[in-house]
Structure formats: structure tokens, C-alpha cells
Design an enzyme around this catalytic site. Structure first.
Site, short mmCIF file in Angstrom:
data_model
loop_
_atom_site.label_atom_id
_atom_site.label_comp_id
_atom_site.label_asym_id
_atom_site.label_seq_id
_atom_site.Cartn_x
_atom_site.Cartn_y
_atom_site.Cartn_z
N ASN A 13 0.88 -1.27 0.01
CA ASN A 13 -0.01 -0.14 0.04
C ASN A 13 0.90 1.35 0.05
O ASN A 13 0.40 2.14 -0.69
CB ASN A 13 -0.81 0.09 1.30
CG ASN A 13 -2.21 -0.57 1.00
OD1 ASN A 13 -2.93 -0.20 0.25
ND2 ASN A 13 -2.41 -2.07 1.38
N HIS A 108 -8.33 -0.39 6.45
CA HIS A 108 -8.48 -1.67 7.13
C HIS A 108 -9.05 -2.54 6.08
O HIS A 108 -10.11 -2.07 5.26
CB HIS A 108 -9.40 -1.50 8.12
CG HIS A 108 -9.74 -2.56 8.94
ND1 HIS A 108 -9.08 -3.35 9.78
CD2 HIS A 108 -11.05 -3.40 9.00
CE1 HIS A 108 -9.90 -4.26 10.49
NE2 HIS A 108 -10.94 -4.18 10.08
N LEU A 143 -10.65 1.90 17.97
CA LEU A 143 -9.79 1.25 16.89
C LEU A 143 -10.71 0.68 15.78
O LEU A 143 -11.98 0.32 16.00
CB LEU A 143 -9.53 -0.14 17.72
CG LEU A 143 -8.58 -1.02 16.56
CD1 LEU A 143 -7.37 -0.55 16.34
CD2 LEU A 143 -8.49 -2.77 17.59
N GLN A 172 -8.06 -4.22 -4.56
CA GLN A 172 -8.62 -3.06 -4.26
C GLN A 172 -8.29 -1.71 -3.26
O GLN A 172 -8.42 -0.48 -3.49
CB GLN A 172 -10.16 -3.23 -3.90
CG GLN A 172 -10.91 -4.16 -4.87
CD GLN A 172 -11.05 -3.50 -6.04
OE1 GLN A 172 -11.28 -2.33 -6.30
NE2 GLN A 172 -10.65 -4.09 -7.10
C1 GRF Z 1 -2.44 -6.43 4.27
O1 GRF Z 1 -3.27 -7.39 4.88
C2 GRF Z 1 -3.51 -5.31 3.99
O2 GRF Z 1 -4.83 -5.92 3.76
C3 GRF Z 1 -3.53 -4.52 5.23
O3 GRF Z 1 -2.09 -4.66 5.66
C4 GRF Z 1 -1.46 -5.80 5.26
C5 GRF Z 1 -0.33 -5.40 4.66
O4 GRF Z 1 -0.49 -4.50 3.51
N1 GRF Z 1 -3.84 -3.03 4.96
P1 GRF Z 1 0.78 -3.97 3.07
O5 GRF Z 1 1.20 -4.87 1.79
O6 GRF Z 1 2.15 -3.96 3.75
O7 GRF Z 1 0.61 -2.65 2.43
#
Ligand code: GRF
Length: 194
Positions: A13, A108, A143, A172
Site C-alpha cells: 500500500n 483496514h 480502534l 482494491q
Molecule cells: C494487508 O493485509 C492489507 O490488507 C492491510 O495490511 C496488510 C499488509 O499490507 N492493509 P501492505 O502490503 O504492507 O501494504
């Protein structure tokens, strides 16, 4: 606007958020900070030329306040206007959250308010939900409970495993978070629904 991105792991992300902050975007990534020195996202941020920092939570044990005051000390050096939690797996206390209220976002992997906390995909499958997805929200002391800024929905397929559903949702997340951040950085709080 200067954006600090907090990660704990691979940082997929973080990568898509950083890539989305192109020249016409109101924001720029000023820091990627991990609570784990082994977080894979650190090398990815460095490869993108983004400053990185580590505040390892383990030496602080259960003393969340001490961890967070170190977090705050490091963050201050980069003067972020916005904090994006992206796969950041530490619960932040009310003290820290209040200081950043209105300037901190989180993604989330569920359609909040359903499935706050962990193992969201497993819980959606076990509940027999037809849909799952992800939510970007403002972080408050509750939270996974702050004002929702956007959601993206995916179908739960027959025979889905948590891993398969997680991969579908993650795709997504990578669309939703950049769209929400672009609006949020421009002062637009209208919800994004994908
Ligand atoms: C993933 O499970 C995502 O759904 C949640 O954090 C975890 C790792 O995400 N937001 P990332 O690849 O480190 O961004």
C-alpha cells in the site's frame, strides 16, 4: 502537503500511495517509517528515493507511551502534515491519535463497521458473506472506528480461502487508498465508493 507513511511489512500500500503522488498531486511522501527493522517496505521506499526510518517497538515492551514518544520524536524531524497507516500493525494510544486527529488515515481490510480487528477475511468467509472489501478511515481513539472516507467492495467467491480473498481485497486497497488520499490532501472529505 507532506505525507508520512507508517508500515510494518511488505508495504504494497505504501508503494502504490507513493507512486500516486505525482507532480499534479497536492501531496508528497516525506517519510516511510516502520516499527520493524526487517520490514520489506523499507528497501522498496529507499529504491523510490523516499527517506526511511525505523522505530522498533520491541525494546519498549508493553510501554506503548514510550514507543509513541520515540515515534513522535522521529516524525517531528520530517514535519508531516498527514500520516497514512498502511499495513501498520501497532495499536496507537489515544494520546498519539489525539495529537494527529483529523490528519491520520488508515486502511483496514474489511467493510467497516464489520470485522474490526484482525483475521477479517477468515471472519467474512465463515459468516458466509457475499461481499467483502476494504475501508479507508480517519484514525480516532476507537480502534478501526473513525469517520469512513472510502470503501471498495469485492465478491466473496465460493471456495474462497482467506488468502485468495485477501489478494482480491488488496488489489482494491491499492485503488482506494490513493484515491482517498488525493481528495483528503486537497481538503475534500466526500466518500469514495468503489
Ligand atoms: C494487508 O493485509 C492489507 O490488507 C492491510 O495490511 C496488510 C499488509 O499490507 N492493509 P501492505 O502490503 O504492507 O501494504
Amino acid at each position: 502537503k507532506r505525507v508520512a507513511i507508517l508500515i510494518s511489512g511488505g508495504g504494497s500500500n505504501m508503494v502504490t500511495l507513493a507512486r500516486s503522488m505525482t507532480a499534479d498531486h497536492p501531496a508528497r511522501p516525506c517519510l516511510v517509517l516502520a516499527n520493524d527493522p526487517a520490514a520489506g517496505g523499507l528497501a522498496r521506499a529507499e529504491a523510490m528515493g523516499i527517506p526511511t526510518a525505523v522505530v522498533d517497538h520491541r525494546p519498549f515492551g508493553k510501554d506503548r507511551a514510550a514507543f509513541e514518544s520515540e515515534l513522535t520524536r522521529v516524525l517531528k524531524g520530517y514535519a508531516p502534515d498527514i500520516i497514512c497507516l498502511a499495513g501498520f500493525m501497532r495499536v496507537l494510544t489515544e494520546g498519539f491519535v489525539t495529537r494527529w486527529q483529523g490528519r491520520m488515515l488508515n486502511i483496514h481490510p474489511s467493510l467497516l463497521p464489520k470485522y474490526r480487528g484482525l483475521h477479517t477475511h477468515q471472519r467474512a468467509i465463515e459468516a458466509g458473506d457475499a461481499e467483502a472489501g476494504c475501508t479507508v478511515h480517519e484514525v480516532t481513539a476507537e480502534l478501526d472506528g473513525g469517520p469512513i472516507l472510502g470503501q471498495a467492495r469485492v465478491p466473496v467467491e465460493v471456495g474462497d480461502t482467506p488468502e485468495r480473498l485477501a489478494a482480491r481485497v488488496l488489489e482494491q486497497e491499492h485503488r482506494l487508498y490513493p484515491m482517498v488520499l488525493r481528495r483528503f490532501a486537497a481538503g475534500d472529505r466526500d466518500r469514495v465508493d468503489l
